[in-house]
Design an enzyme around this catalytic site. Structure first.
Site: not given
Length: 305
Positions: A50, A138, A167
């Site tokens: 992000t 992740y 994650k």
């Protein structure tokens, strides 16, 4: 392990990197971080997906991590994005994040290369051996084309004490049960999808690494706190409150929509770095409507409670 579960529990905001005329808008970044801290988020994640990490220079990434650490001042855990598709570069990013003061690192699966599970074990193992910081794996197959198998997570936990969490952003709640079957309570699990935060929590996750928290940190924190306190009805109501906004964050590739929402909220500009571009005018208008409805509904919800 209990202390680690506590440190990784709650909402971790996947911070955007605001830009202005091609450079980082640190004033807007500071404002965004303070908004998160005031809302009570448990963690801050600079220079992740992000945060457009792929187009940040090493110096920019270092500066953002160090700035986040300074602003957090111990009020939230700082977990820096430190992944790439090159193991050598990943190791360097991990070391730089540790030097900049991060509390933990988030390492995405190598993109484009598409390594085997054996390759993932070697890649993550090399990165884990390069740091004393806790490592969160992740897994985001929609971005990277590969998924970390539950058995791979178990193997990594067996071999490396610094690997503690994942994650999970594959879009499937079933993965939580599979991960827990392979790893038990040894693996701390975060939802990587805002819309799945509540079902993930119900299945054993302890937190969410959130995109929508950039715009709605209070509501995301309230959702997790409601669940943890046993107020499942309130947690469900909050899940439903943010559902349209959450979906809106992915009408185009992240972080275009969240940057548009921040711009509509006068918190940061919509500028992105190529090859990413701001959302279309039509989608910006859609987001304006979604955001307006959310703000009104949230105000009404807070008054009722």
């Amino acid at each position: 392990m209990h202390d680690l579960n506590r440190r990784f529990s709650g909402v971790f905001t996947a911070l955007v990197t605001p830009f202005k005329d091609g450079t980082i808008d640190f004033e807007a970044f500071d404002t965004l971080v303070e908004l998160q801290l005031e809302a009570g988020v448990a963690g801050l994640v600079p220079v992740g997906t992000t945060g457009e990490a792929a187009t940040l220079s090493e110096e920019e990434a270092d500066a953002l991590i160090a700035r986040t650490v300074k602003l957090a001042a111990g009020r939230a855990l700082v977990m820096a994005g430190a992944g790439s598709n090159d193991t050598k570069k990943t190791i360097d990013k991990v070391k730089r994040a540790e030097k900049a003061g991060a509390d933990a690192v988030l390492i995405v699966t190598p993109y484009y290369n598409k390594p085997t599970q054996a390759g993932l074990i070697a890649h993550y193992g090399a990165a884990a051996e390069a740091t004393s910081l806790p490592v969160m794996l992740y897994s985001v197959p929609g971005r990277c084309g590969i998924e970390i198998a539950p058995e791979t997570c178990a193997a990594l936990l067996d071999r490396h004490d610094t690997i503690v969490a994942i994650k999970e952003a594959g879009g499937s709640a079933a993965r939580i049960t599979q991960l827990r079957a392979a790893c038990g309570d040894r693996l701390i699990i975060h939802s990587g999808d805002d819309g799945l935060a509540l079902p993930f929590l119900s299945l054993g996750a302890v937190g969410v690494t959130s995109v929508v928290a950039n715009v709605a940190p209070r509501e995301m924190v309230q959702l997790v706190e409601a669940w943890r306190s046993g107020d499942t009805a309130r947690a469900l109501a909050l899940h439903e409150l943010i559902a349209e906004l959450t979906d809106g964050m992915f009408i185009e590739s992240n972080p275009g929509p969240v940057k548009a929402a921040l711009a509509l909220s006068n918190l940061a500009g919509p500028e992105m770095r190529l090859p990413m571009v701001p959302v279309s005018a039509a989608n910006r208008d859609r987001l304006a409507g979604i955001l307006g409805r959310f703000v009104s509904a949230s105000a009404a919800f807070q008054e009722m409670r």
